[in-house]
Write a protein that holds these residues in place. Structure first.
Motif, mmCIF file in Angstrom:
data_model
loop_
_atom_site.group_PDB
_atom_site.id
_atom_site.type_symbol
_atom_site.label_atom_id
_atom_site.label_comp_id
_atom_site.label_asym_id
_atom_site.label_seq_id
_atom_site.Cartn_x
_atom_site.Cartn_y
_atom_site.Cartn_z
ATOM 1 N N VAL A 1 4.422 -8.509 9.298
ATOM 2 C CA VAL A 1 5.561 -8.988 8.506
ATOM 3 C C VAL A 1 5.392 -8.497 7.058
ATOM 4 C CG1 VAL A 1 5.915 -11.022 9.952
ATOM 5 C CG2 VAL A 1 4.456 -11.199 7.915
ATOM 6 N N ALA A 2 6.498 -8.521 6.308
ATOM 7 C CA ALA A 2 6.477 -8.014 4.934
ATOM 8 C C ALA A 2 5.524 -8.849 4.068
ATOM 9 C CB ALA A 2 7.878 -8.047 4.348
ATOM 10 N N PRO A 3 4.901 -8.207 3.068
ATOM 11 C CA PRO A 3 3.925 -8.923 2.226
ATOM 12 C C PRO A 3 4.544 -10.085 1.454
ATOM 13 C CG PRO A 3 3.794 -6.558 1.857
ATOM 14 C CD PRO A 3 4.981 -6.785 2.728
ATOM 15 N N ASP A 4 5.856 -10.033 1.215
ATOM 16 C CA ASP A 4 6.459 -11.132 0.455
ATOM 17 C C ASP A 4 6.929 -12.272 1.352
ATOM 18 O OD1 ASP A 4 8.526 -9.826 1.609
ATOM 19 O OD2 ASP A 4 9.690 -9.534 -0.224
ATOM 20 N N THR A 5 6.555 -12.246 2.633
ATOM 21 C CA THR A 5 6.865 -13.351 3.526
ATOM 22 C C THR A 5 6.075 -14.580 3.081
ATOM 23 O OG1 THR A 5 7.085 -11.753 5.322
ATOM 24 C CG2 THR A 5 6.916 -14.077 5.946
ATOM 25 N N GLU A 6 6.806 -15.646 2.747
ATOM 26 C CA GLU A 6 6.094 -16.770 2.130
ATOM 27 C C GLU A 6 5.183 -17.473 3.130
ATOM 28 O OE1 GLU A 6 7.484 -20.110 -1.019
ATOM 29 O OE2 GLU A 6 8.609 -18.228 -0.886
ATOM 30 N N CYS A 7 5.759 -17.844 4.271
ATOM 31 C CA CYS A 7 4.948 -18.518 5.282
ATOM 32 C C CYS A 7 4.889 -17.649 6.530
ATOM 33 C CB CYS A 7 5.562 -19.875 5.636
ATOM 34 S SG CYS A 7 5.294 -21.075 4.345
ATOM 35 N N VAL A 8 3.703 -17.373 6.983
ATOM 36 C CA VAL A 8 3.579 -16.586 8.205
ATOM 37 C C VAL A 8 3.196 -17.523 9.334
ATOM 38 C CG1 VAL A 8 2.975 -14.447 7.025
ATOM 39 C CG2 VAL A 8 1.175 -16.003 7.728
ATOM 40 N N SER A 9 3.705 -17.224 10.510
ATOM 41 C CA SER A 9 3.387 -18.036 11.678
ATOM 42 C C SER A 9 2.062 -17.555 12.259
ATOM 43 C CB SER A 9 4.474 -17.871 12.744
ATOM 44 O OG SER A 9 5.740 -18.035 12.166
ATOM 45 N N PRO A 10 1.396 -18.411 13.050
ATOM 46 C CA PRO A 10 0.167 -17.956 13.706
ATOM 47 C C PRO A 10 0.476 -16.713 14.538
ATOM 48 C CG PRO A 10 0.453 -20.325 13.999
ATOM 49 C CD PRO A 10 1.715 -19.816 13.371
ATOM 50 N N GLY A 11 -0.383 -15.734 14.456
ATOM 51 C CA GLY A 11 -0.168 -14.488 15.190
ATOM 52 C C GLY A 11 0.439 -13.405 14.316
ATOM 53 N N GLN A 12 1.062 -13.793 13.202
ATOM 54 C CA GLN A 12 1.641 -12.789 12.302
ATOM 55 C C GLN A 12 0.670 -12.452 11.177
ATOM 56 O OE1 GLN A 12 5.320 -14.700 11.028
ATOM 57 N NE2 GLN A 12 6.430 -13.622 12.645
ATOM 58 N N VAL A 13 0.746 -11.214 10.702
ATOM 59 C CA VAL A 13 -0.058 -10.812 9.535
ATOM 60 C C VAL A 13 0.859 -10.055 8.571
ATOM 61 C CG1 VAL A 13 -2.295 -10.673 10.700
ATOM 62 C CG2 VAL A 13 -0.794 -8.681 10.701
ATOM 63 N N ARG A 14 0.592 -10.258 7.270
ATOM 64 C CA ARG A 14 1.359 -9.511 6.276
ATOM 65 C C ARG A 14 0.861 -8.057 6.248
ATOM 66 N NH1 ARG A 14 0.120 -14.232 3.620
ATOM 67 N NH2 ARG A 14 1.880 -15.650 3.253
ATOM 68 N N ASP A 15 1.774 -7.166 5.952
ATOM 69 C CA ASP A 15 1.470 -5.732 5.938
ATOM 70 C C ASP A 15 0.604 -5.393 4.717
ATOM 71 O OD1 ASP A 15 1.421 -3.015 6.157
ATOM 72 O OD2 ASP A 15 3.585 -2.717 5.962
ATOM 73 N N ALA A 16 -0.660 -5.124 4.950
ATOM 74 C CA ALA A 16 -1.572 -4.754 3.864
ATOM 75 C C ALA A 16 -1.625 -3.239 3.706
ATOM 76 C CB ALA A 16 -2.979 -5.281 4.156
ATOM 77 N N THR A 17 -1.497 -2.541 4.818
ATOM 78 C CA THR A 17 -1.722 -1.095 4.818
ATOM 79 C C THR A 17 -0.709 -0.347 3.961
ATOM 80 O OG1 THR A 17 -2.590 -1.356 7.050
ATOM 81 C CG2 THR A 17 -2.112 0.881 6.337
ATOM 82 N N ALA A 18 0.563 -0.716 4.073
ATOM 83 C CA ALA A 18 1.600 0.044 3.373
ATOM 84 C C ALA A 18 1.368 0.033 1.863
ATOM 85 C CB ALA A 18 2.977 -0.509 3.708
ATOM 86 N N SER A 19 1.014 -1.126 1.303
ATOM 87 C CA SER A 19 0.794 -1.223 -0.152
ATOM 88 C C SER A 19 -0.368 -0.340 -0.582
ATOM 89 C CB SER A 19 0.477 -2.665 -0.561
ATOM 90 O OG SER A 19 1.518 -3.520 -0.191
ATOM 91 N N ALA A 20 -1.440 -0.383 0.187
ATOM 92 C CA ALA A 20 -2.616 0.396 -0.177
ATOM 93 C C ALA A 20 -2.360 1.892 -0.002
ATOM 94 C CB ALA A 20 -3.819 -0.042 0.655
ATOM 95 N N LEU A 21 -1.648 2.254 1.061
ATOM 96 C CA LEU A 21 -1.320 3.670 1.279
ATOM 97 C C LEU A 21 -0.458 4.210 0.138
ATOM 98 C CD1 LEU A 21 -0.443 3.959 5.077
ATOM 99 C CD2 LEU A 21 -2.447 4.907 3.902
ATOM 100 N N ALA A 22 0.521 3.408 -0.287
ATOM 101 C CA ALA A 22 1.391 3.846 -1.380
ATOM 102 C C ALA A 22 0.558 4.145 -2.623
ATOM 103 C CB ALA A 22 2.438 2.776 -1.676
ATOM 104 N N ALA A 23 -0.437 3.313 -2.869
ATOM 105 C CA ALA A 23 -1.297 3.518 -4.044
ATOM 106 C C ALA A 23 -2.115 4.803 -3.905
ATOM 107 C CB ALA A 23 -2.212 2.310 -4.234
ATOM 108 N N LEU A 24 -2.655 5.040 -2.714
ATOM 109 C CA LEU A 24 -3.438 6.268 -2.495
ATOM 110 C C LEU A 24 -2.560 7.509 -2.666
ATOM 111 C CD1 LEU A 24 -5.734 5.392 0.550
ATOM 112 C CD2 LEU A 24 -6.389 5.634 -1.855
ATOM 113 N N VAL A 25 -1.334 7.423 -2.176
ATOM 114 C CA VAL A 25 -0.404 8.550 -2.297
ATOM 115 C C VAL A 25 -0.124 8.832 -3.777
ATOM 116 C CG1 VAL A 25 1.997 9.244 -1.904
ATOM 117 C CG2 VAL A 25 0.640 8.300 -0.023
#
Lengths: 408, 408
Positions: free
Chosen positions: A196-220
């Motif tokens: 789910v998107a990193p700005d998702t306030e509450c995540v349900s069990p089983g969901q994870v916020r997207d960490a990779t996209a933010s870090a990849l953008a920084a590396l790029v």
């Protein structure tokens, strides 16, 4: 299935040598002020000599060197001061034999003089006359008009990202615009029903916020590319194929961080194959972490499928994605990366035939390997850098001297 | 004249330890997407555990570990498959003793299970039943709900510029904005009657285009500052004092690249003194190139007077200006710089008591010193990096092992 015969695990070295997508960014003109880190499309040569005039390197007197031969404390040369030169103006005073003209550092030396004697080696004994107590040779105290740069000299080479001093030299030569290669536009696609998107306030069990996209953008960004987010695509072949089609049409490089399940990985492969030739180059790299990596070319655009774990994805993107990004962006002289020499605090095991990337913290020249599952992103934020164990090695003993590539 | 007693040449080490202007940038809130390289004002702690749920690290079956004890190829454990879990949803299946539930990598493990057995260690012998051929221990194949990050754990520390992976972890924890220190605004003032703007099409003899300001702006940007150009001021005390007054009022750090003549240097000093206490800290550094460097504090703003030669100015700004910039901007963990080990191709002489900064080109581990007058900027663009000869040394022999700080 096209390309199926290439489905094999390759070494990182093989992949980097063999995977050479044809895509290159084209030229564009930018202002010099905006050119830090940009890649000149061709060498920039100077249309002018620099400094452009004979220039004094000391505060003193412009003289004819011959007038000072043999001068010393016991037998000074006496010269008539015929004027004083100012900064920033032409040197329109004539220095004849027996004459001298006062000159500050950086001012133009008259054509009739051939050296500048330092003020420290002179004395004013009576008004309008100086004693020179040391001889000067022709050219002493003077920079020639084209000594810094001659007309036609290369100011900056092609293919090397511009550094601070390069911009300085371009400014000195009056270059206000230059032709550089366009920054590679890098599509970042996240996939996975659990993401789910990193700005998702509450995540349900089983969901994870997207960490990779933010870090990849920084590396790029750090590598001189322009990240373009294509959001999060659920595990659905049709949707992924659609997103991939758009990304390939709009970008110079496409990065898909796969969902972590086997099914999600297969979907990336299937979507890439749906896009057609040349298709998949390799499926699986002999690297840990990061084995389930996909390298492909759709039309001429490289597509990199990264593993689902953020840590693995970021390791692979550094090792394989950044070289591809540089290839596409025309960087032929790779900027140096921070590194430090260290000795291993503890042994690390590795399998022969596989490149191992070991996260380490570094203190006082000692690199301590950080162990933990590659599902733990905090391992990467705790690390100061990483150590690469090459394919032939079966591990590193404690005390081994290593080069740590440092994160910045 | 205030501060005159401090007019003395200092070593670079003394100056860096002793010159501690009070100015600090304040906090501001930025979006995570814009935070690469920014400096957290305080440590950011997690309000949530990560991954937030017991998470499978393999494709396989969630089981009760005790059910697999003693299992082997000869005597497999037989378990009833009671369902299949999907990615991104809660694990709402109960695994009782003797039961198993299919689970993909990254999915939530039911609370009633305590391990995940890899699919490679199972076989489906009849519909709805698997054979487990290897035992698992409690916790095998599972990441605990707070194993990556526990509530209250530090996600990123204060004072260290944010790296790619830091942004990834912040995204994972749902941090969308954070408090960082404002980028130091750095005034860049060029002085000298001979200096003209870089976009001047035709320069007259005696004039030079401003190279230093462009290069300084780039160094400031690379170090996380925000360059602000205050143009070129002629050698006129009143004008310089006026420009300096404005710059000190508007910026966090002021850099004046002096005209190259003695008179121009004295004017910078006089202008700084006109601005009042605490005033000049030191006038002259034991460094080559770069001796005529001025360090001062006007109100709480550091003012750095650089030598007139672009090469000298850039060397001094790297060695002294960047540490001051980091101090003002709250960077307490200095990002690593690229460096490489090399041996000197030729001997280099140096005077004891002085820090020498030697430009070198590097090839195959050999550093070749580039000699030439410090009035030549092309020396710096030809260099790959520099070697520092510390104060006590009187030079470097050919073959000496050195660390080259590499330009990027």
């Amino acid at each position: 299935m096209p390309g199926r015969e290439f489905f094999q695990t390759q070494s990182v070295g093989q992949a980097l040598a063999g995977f050479r997508p044809r895509r290159r960014t084209g030229p564009e003109t930018v202002r010099r002020e905006d050119a830090l880190g940009r890649v000149p499309a061709r060498a920039v040569r100077s249309g002018v000599p620099l400094p452009g005039f004979a220039r004094s390197t000391v505060d003193g007197y412009a003289v004819r060197a011959a007038d000072t031969y043999g001068a010393g404390d016991g037998l000074p040369a006496y010269l008539d001061v015929v004027g004083a030169l100012r900064m920033g103006t032409a040197a329109d005073v004539e220095v004849r034999s027996g004459g001298a003209v006062q000159i500050p550092t950086g001012a133009a030396v008259p054509g009739s003089a051939d050296a500048v004697v330092m003020i420290e080696h002179t004395q004013v004994t009576m008004p309008g006359v100086i004693e020179v107590t040391r001889p000067v040779a022709v050219g002493d105290g003077v920079v020639r008009p084209d000594e810094d740069v001659a007309v036609g000299n290369e100011l900056v080479p092609a293919g090397r990202p511009l550094r601070a001093q390069d911009l300085g030299l371009l400014a000195a030569a009056g270059i206000t615009r230059l032709v550089v290669l366009r920054r590679p536009r890098v599509a970042i696609i996240s996939t996975g029903d659990e993401v789910v998107a990193p700005d998702t306030e509450c995540v349900s069990p089983g969901q994870v916020r997207d960490a990779t996209a933010s870090a990849l953008a920084a590396l790029v960004l750090q590598a001189g590319g322009e990240p373009a987010s294509y959001g999060i695509v659920p595990d659905d072949l049709e949707l992924l194929t659609k997103t991939l089609t758009t990304a390939v049409a709009e970008c110079d490089l496409v990065v898909v961080s796969a969902g972590s399940s086997v099914g999600a990985r297969d979907e990336t492969t299937a979507a890439v194959e749906a896009l057609g030739a040349p298709g998949v180059y390799c499926h699986g790299l002999a690297i840990k972490p990061g084995k389930p990596t996909l390298l492909a070319e759709c039309a001429d655009v490289p597509v990199i499928g990264l593993p689902g774990n953020p840590l693995s994805a970021l390791v692979v993107f550094r090792m394989v994605g950044l070289p591809v990004l540089r290839l596409v962006g025309g960087i032929t002289t790779v900027p140096p990366e921070p590194s430090t020499a260290a000795t291993m605090a503890r042994p690390v095991a590795s399998a022969a035939g596989r490149l191992d990337v070991v996260q380490v913290s570094v203190r006082d020249g000692v690199a301590t390997p950080l162990f933990g599952h590659s599902a733990l992103l905090s391992l990467l934020t705790s690390a100061d850098g990483y150590v690469v164990i090459p394919e032939p090695a079966t591990g590193l003993d404690a005390g081994t001297s290593v080069t740590v590539t440092m994160y910045r």
